[in-house]
Design an enzyme around this catalytic site. Structure first.
Site, PDB file in Angstrom:
ATOM      1  N   PRO A  89       0.836  -1.051   0.164  1.00 44.42           N
ATOM      2  CA  PRO A  89      -0.065   0.033  -0.016  1.00 44.42           C
ATOM      3  C   PRO A  89       0.822   1.238   0.089  1.00 44.42           C
ATOM      4  CG  PRO A  89      -0.793  -1.470   1.585  1.00 44.42           C
ATOM      5  CD  PRO A  89       0.563  -2.112   1.242  1.00 44.42           C
ATOM      6  N   GLU A 116       1.974  -7.072   8.786  1.00 44.91           N
ATOM      7  CA  GLU A 116       2.174  -5.772   8.593  1.00 44.91           C
ATOM      8  C   GLU A 116       3.432  -5.144   7.630  1.00 44.91           C
ATOM      9  OE1 GLU A 116      -0.586  -6.009  10.755  1.00 44.91           O
ATOM     10  OE2 GLU A 116       0.087  -3.903  10.106  1.00 44.91           O
ATOM     11  N   ARG A 154      -1.072 -10.045 -20.618  1.00 43.79           N
ATOM     12  CA  ARG A 154      -1.740 -10.016 -21.895  1.00 43.79           C
ATOM     13  C   ARG A 154      -1.167  -8.733 -22.898  1.00 43.79           C
ATOM     14  NH1 ARG A 154      -4.551  -5.103 -21.674  1.00 43.79           N
ATOM     15  NH2 ARG A 154      -6.308  -5.985 -22.904  1.00 43.79           N
ATOM     16  N   ASP A 169      -7.996  -2.048 -24.897  1.00 41.09           N
ATOM     17  CA  ASP A 169      -9.010  -0.790 -24.434  1.00 41.09           C
ATOM     18  C   ASP A 169      -8.526   0.388 -24.366  1.00 41.09           C
ATOM     19  OD1 ASP A 169      -8.007  -3.026 -22.084  1.00 41.09           O
ATOM     20  OD2 ASP A 169      -7.350  -0.862 -21.560  1.00 41.09           O
TER      21      ASP A 169
HETATM   22  C1  LIG Z   1      -1.180  -4.937   5.615  1.00 38.74           C
HETATM   23  O1  LIG Z   1      -0.631  -5.365   4.429  1.00 38.74           O
HETATM   24  C2  LIG Z   1       0.602  -5.148   3.861  1.00 38.74           C
HETATM   25  C3  LIG Z   1       1.405  -4.080   4.361  1.00 38.74           C
HETATM   26  C4  LIG Z   1       2.674  -3.861   3.813  1.00 38.74           C
HETATM   27  C5  LIG Z   1       2.924  -4.647   2.601  1.00 38.74           C
HETATM   28  C6  LIG Z   1       2.151  -5.453   2.126  1.00 38.74           C
HETATM   29  C7  LIG Z   1       1.148  -5.832   2.668  1.00 38.74           C
HETATM   30  C8  LIG Z   1       0.248  -6.771   1.848  1.00 38.74           C
HETATM   31  N1  LIG Z   1      -1.101  -6.336   1.615  1.00 38.74           N
HETATM   32  C9  LIG Z   1      -1.186  -5.375   0.673  1.00 38.74           C
HETATM   33  C10 LIG Z   1      -0.092  -5.257  -0.493  1.00 38.74           C
HETATM   34  C11 LIG Z   1      -0.380  -4.520  -1.632  1.00 38.74           C
HETATM   35  C12 LIG Z   1      -1.544  -3.647  -1.572  1.00 38.74           C
HETATM   36  C13 LIG Z   1      -1.820  -2.651  -2.559  1.00 38.74           C
HETATM   37  N2  LIG Z   1      -2.673  -1.773  -2.607  1.00 38.74           N
HETATM   38  O2  LIG Z   1      -1.170  -2.907  -3.816  1.00 38.74           O
HETATM   39  C14 LIG Z   1      -2.379  -3.737  -0.476  1.00 38.74           C
HETATM   40  N3  LIG Z   1      -2.092  -4.495   0.357  1.00 38.74           N
END
Ligand SMILES: COc1ccccc1CNc1ccc(C(N)=O)cn1
Length: 247
Positions: A89, A116, A154, A169
């Site tokens: 994230p 985490e 793809r 697309d």
């Molecule tokens: C709490 O989870 C994490 C916290 C840190 C890293 C990875 C994770 C694994 N989760 C993820 C991974 C990617 C995405 C995204 N938005 O690309 C969403 N969640």
């Protein structure tokens, strides 16, 4: 293209990639997937892959060494240079332009975090690029990795047949949203098919589709629409859409 997945659930991504275009790309040897599980590299009686965070707080953090050893095993499995991508994230937002760039690499290694996340020292030492598929949190990076695998697969030469690739697309052509699509039956309780699509007038059909793409982008994703970058013809079409919409 070779993609190595470092994950506590490597089969997860392989199964997502077993269907449709991506499955076919693998059958055609356009893409190969290989899974590496950090737990196979975890030592000690409990074969730990995570531990509690320094500084306290909830959750667990993935340990450096099992991940690093799995990453190094993946790197060693093929002579080609590997680009290591961490799905998180905290990554930069994945766009079609970034997908196109990654699809041109001979190899990707996708690092999937759980809990985490991963010890920052591993990220700094081993990760080339941190990417996010969107502003939301998943229980693991595997779904994000599967999204990236699909998007780059793809684009491999030969993955899509002519009909499919002709239907690239609109994101791929010019960053606009796609126009509406219709197919049989012509008559349906849910409504009509726009007349222009039945006209056989290909210039008018192309014009209508472009106007719809521009108009939808304006309505739904104005952030994608850089009106300044539009040509004269597109600006006229967007005006026509707006005057019809705002009537
Ligand atoms: C709490 O989870 C994490 C916290 C840190 C890293 C990875 C994770 C694994 N989760 C993820 C991974 C990617 C995405 C995204 N938005 O690309 C969403 N969640």
């Amino acid at each position: 293209m070779r993609i190595d997945i470092v994950s506590l659930f490597p089969e997860f991504v392989a199964q997502c990639a077993a269907f449709g275009v991506v499955g076919r790309a693998q059958e055609r040897a356009l893409l190969s997937l290989h899974g590496w599980n950090p737990r196979d590299y975890a030592t000690g009686n409990y074969r730990r892959v995570d531990d509690r965070p320094f500084g306290g707080g909830p959750g667990m953090v993935m340990l450096i060494d099992p991940l690093r050893d799995a990453l190094n095993a993946a790197r060693a499995a093929d002579p080609a240079d590997a680009r290591v991508v961490y799905l998180t994230p905290q990554g930069t937002r994945l766009t079609q332009a970034k997908v196109r760039e990654l699809a041109a690499h001979p190899r990707l290694v996708l690092l999937c975090g759980r809990y985490e996340g991963v010890d920052e020292r591993l990220i700094e030492a081993e990760v080339d690029e941190e990417l996010s598929i969107g502003d939301y949190v998943l229980s693991g990076g595997e779904l994000a990795a599967a999204v990236l695998v699909d998007a780059v697969a793809r684009l491999q030469e030969g993955a899509l047949n002519d009909a499919e690739s002709a239907a690239q697309d609109s994101f791929e052509s010019d960053g606009l949203l796609d126009c509406p699509h219709y197919t049989r039956p012509l008559e349906h309780p849910l409504g009509q098919v726009p007349e222009v699509l039945l006209s056989g007038n290909h210039a008018q059909i192309a014009r209508w589709r472009r106007m719809e793409s521009l108009g939808r982008t304006w309505l739904r994703r104005p952030d994608l629409l850089d009106e300044a970058a539009l040509g004269k013809a597109d600006r006229a079409l967007l005006e026509a859409f707006r005057s019809r919409y705002l009537r």
